[in-house]
Design a protein around this motif. Structure first.
Motif, short mmCIF file in Angstrom:
data_model
loop_
_atom_site.label_atom_id
_atom_site.label_comp_id
_atom_site.label_asym_id
_atom_site.label_seq_id
_atom_site.Cartn_x
_atom_site.Cartn_y
_atom_site.Cartn_z
N CYS A 133 0.79 -2.58 -10.65
CA CYS A 133 1.27 -1.70 -9.59
C CYS A 133 0.37 -0.48 -9.45
CB CYS A 133 2.70 -1.25 -9.86
SG CYS A 133 2.85 -0.13 -11.26
N LEU A 134 0.38 0.07 -8.25
CA LEU A 134 -0.18 1.39 -8.01
C LEU A 134 1.03 2.30 -7.90
CD1 LEU A 134 -2.62 3.18 -7.67
CD2 LEU A 134 -2.50 2.77 -5.20
N TYR A 135 1.23 3.09 -8.95
CA TYR A 135 2.45 3.89 -9.14
C TYR A 135 2.21 5.31 -8.64
CZ TYR A 135 6.06 6.24 -11.99
OH TYR A 135 7.12 7.00 -12.45
N VAL A 136 3.19 5.83 -7.92
CA VAL A 136 3.18 7.23 -7.46
C VAL A 136 4.29 7.93 -8.24
CG1 VAL A 136 3.48 8.75 -5.47
CG2 VAL A 136 2.38 6.52 -5.17
N PRO A 137 3.95 8.65 -9.34
CA PRO A 137 4.98 9.26 -10.18
C PRO A 137 5.70 10.45 -9.55
CG PRO A 137 2.81 9.61 -11.15
CD PRO A 137 2.62 8.78 -9.92
N VAL A 138 5.11 11.06 -8.54
CA VAL A 138 5.75 12.15 -7.82
C VAL A 138 5.55 11.89 -6.33
CG1 VAL A 138 5.81 14.63 -7.40
CG2 VAL A 138 5.30 13.77 -9.69
N ALA A 139 6.65 11.64 -5.63
CA ALA A 139 6.57 11.35 -4.20
C ALA A 139 6.09 12.56 -3.42
CB ALA A 139 7.95 10.92 -3.69
N PRO A 140 5.41 12.34 -2.30
CA PRO A 140 4.98 13.47 -1.48
C PRO A 140 6.18 14.18 -0.86
CG PRO A 140 4.57 11.42 -0.33
CD PRO A 140 5.04 11.05 -1.71
N SER A 141 6.01 15.45 -0.57
CA SER A 141 7.11 16.22 0.01
C SER A 141 7.30 15.93 1.50
CB SER A 141 6.88 17.71 -0.21
OG SER A 141 5.66 18.10 0.38
N SER A 142 6.27 15.37 2.13
CA SER A 142 6.40 14.95 3.53
C SER A 142 5.71 13.61 3.68
CB SER A 142 5.78 15.99 4.46
OG SER A 142 4.39 16.11 4.20
N GLY A 143 6.10 12.87 4.73
CA GLY A 143 5.52 11.55 4.94
C GLY A 143 4.03 11.61 5.19
N ILE A 144 3.28 10.78 4.52
CA ILE A 144 1.83 10.70 4.67
C ILE A 144 1.51 9.29 5.15
CG2 ILE A 144 -0.37 10.73 3.43
CD1 ILE A 144 0.94 12.71 1.45
N GLN A 145 0.69 9.18 6.17
CA GLN A 145 0.29 7.87 6.68
C GLN A 145 -0.87 7.34 5.85
OE1 GLN A 145 3.21 7.96 8.77
NE2 GLN A 145 1.94 6.33 9.54
N VAL A 146 -0.72 6.16 5.28
CA VAL A 146 -1.77 5.55 4.48
C VAL A 146 -2.02 4.12 4.94
CG1 VAL A 146 -1.26 6.97 2.46
CG2 VAL A 146 -0.29 4.68 2.64
N SER A 147 -3.18 3.62 4.60
CA SER A 147 -3.53 2.22 4.77
C SER A 147 -4.13 1.77 3.45
CB SER A 147 -4.56 2.04 5.89
OG SER A 147 -4.02 2.46 7.13
N PHE A 148 -3.93 0.50 3.10
CA PHE A 148 -4.54 0.01 1.86
C PHE A 148 -5.08 -1.39 2.05
CE2 PHE A 148 -0.13 -1.41 1.06
CZ PHE A 148 -0.34 -2.71 0.64
N THR A 149 -6.10 -1.68 1.26
CA THR A 149 -6.71 -3.00 1.17
C THR A 149 -6.93 -3.29 -0.30
OG1 THR A 149 -7.84 -2.71 3.28
CG2 THR A 149 -8.73 -4.38 1.80
N ALA A 150 -6.63 -4.51 -0.70
CA ALA A 150 -6.88 -4.92 -2.08
C ALA A 150 -7.45 -6.33 -2.08
CB ALA A 150 -5.60 -4.88 -2.91
N GLU A 151 -8.34 -6.58 -3.03
CA GLU A 151 -8.92 -7.90 -3.20
C GLU A 151 -8.65 -8.36 -4.62
OE1 GLU A 151 -13.07 -7.61 -2.27
OE2 GLU A 151 -12.67 -6.68 -0.34
N PHE A 152 -8.26 -9.62 -4.75
CA PHE A 152 -7.99 -10.18 -6.08
C PHE A 152 -8.40 -11.63 -6.11
CE2 PHE A 152 -4.11 -10.69 -3.66
CZ PHE A 152 -3.64 -11.96 -3.99
N THR A 153 -8.55 -12.16 -7.33
CA THR A 153 -8.94 -13.54 -7.53
C THR A 153 -7.88 -14.23 -8.39
OG1 THR A 153 -11.28 -12.92 -7.47
CG2 THR A 153 -10.76 -15.08 -8.41
N GLU A 154 -7.36 -15.35 -7.90
CA GLU A 154 -6.42 -16.17 -8.68
C GLU A 154 -7.22 -17.23 -9.43
OE1 GLU A 154 -3.51 -17.84 -6.05
OE2 GLU A 154 -2.25 -16.05 -6.19
N TYR A 155 -6.80 -17.51 -10.66
CA TYR A 155 -7.47 -18.52 -11.48
C TYR A 155 -6.53 -19.69 -11.66
CZ TYR A 155 -10.86 -14.91 -12.14
OH TYR A 155 -11.80 -13.95 -11.90
#
Length: 156
Positions: A133-155
Motif C-alpha cells: 500500500c501507499l499509506y497516508v498516515p495523516v489525511a490532508p486538511s482539504s481535498g487535493i486532486q491527485v493522479s497516479f500511475t503504477a507498473e508491476f510485474t506478475e510472476y
C-alpha cells in the motif's frame, strides 16, 4: 523453476484525496493467492498551486485495508496478455490493515512535485498473503486532486 513475468499498468486520473478518516491507504495492491508480483514504478502527481506537505509511506501489510474503489490493471506491451490476477484499489478508508516489516519507502511529499518510487528493472517482490500500500498516515486538511500511475510485474 523459472518464472515468466507479465507487466501491467494501472492509472487513476483526477482523484480527490479524502480528508477523513485521519489515515488511509491511497493505493492497495493485493496479489492473488498463488501469484507474486513485483512493484516496479509508482508516480503520484497533484494539481496544486500551493505546497501542501503530506507523508507518504510505501509499505507491506499482513492484513488488507478495506473500503476503496477497484481499478483494473491493463497489460503493458501486449494487448493479448491475460488479465491481471493482482487486485488494485484506491482510497481504502474503511479500515487500515496491519503493517508488516519496515517500509519500502517513506517521504515527506510536497505535492508541488510528484511522489515517485522507481525500482526498475527488478522491482520489489510482494508475495501472496501480504499486501502493498501507499499509506497516508495523516489525511490532508482539504481535498487535493491527485493522479497516479503504477507498473508491476506478475510472476506466473
Amino acid at each position: 523453476m523459472e518464472y515468466i513475468g507479465q507487466r501491467y499498468k494501472v492509472s487513476v486520473d483526477n482523484l480527490t484525496l479524502a480528508t477523513s478518516p485521519s489515515a488511509y491507504d491511497l493505493i492497495l495492491f493485493a496479489p492473488a493467492s498463488n501469484i507474486p508480483f513485483a512493484i516496479d514504478h509508482m508516480l503520484v502527481t497533484a494539481a496544486q498551486t500551493t505546497g501542501t506537505i503530506l507523508r507518504a509511506v510505501l509499505m507491506r501489510r499482513s492484513t488488507a485495508s478495506t473500503g476503496g474503489t477497484a481499478v483494473v490493471p491493463t497489460p503493458a506491451g501486449s494487448p493479448a496478455a491475460p488479465a491481471a490476477s493482482t487486485t488494485v484499489t484506491y482510497l481504502n478508508t474503511s479500515t487500515v490493515g496491519t503493517a508488516s516489516g519496515t517500509p519500502l519507502d517513506s517521504q515527506e511529499w510536497n505535492e508541488l512535485a510528484p511522489y515517485e518510487y522507481d525500482v526498475r528493472p527488478n522491482g520489489d517482490l510482494i508475495v501472496p498473503g501480504t499486501w502493498l500500500c501507499l499509506y497516508v498516515p495523516v489525511a490532508p486538511s482539504s481535498g487535493i486532486q491527485v493522479s497516479f500511475t503504477a507498473e508491476f510485474t506478475e510472476y506466473k
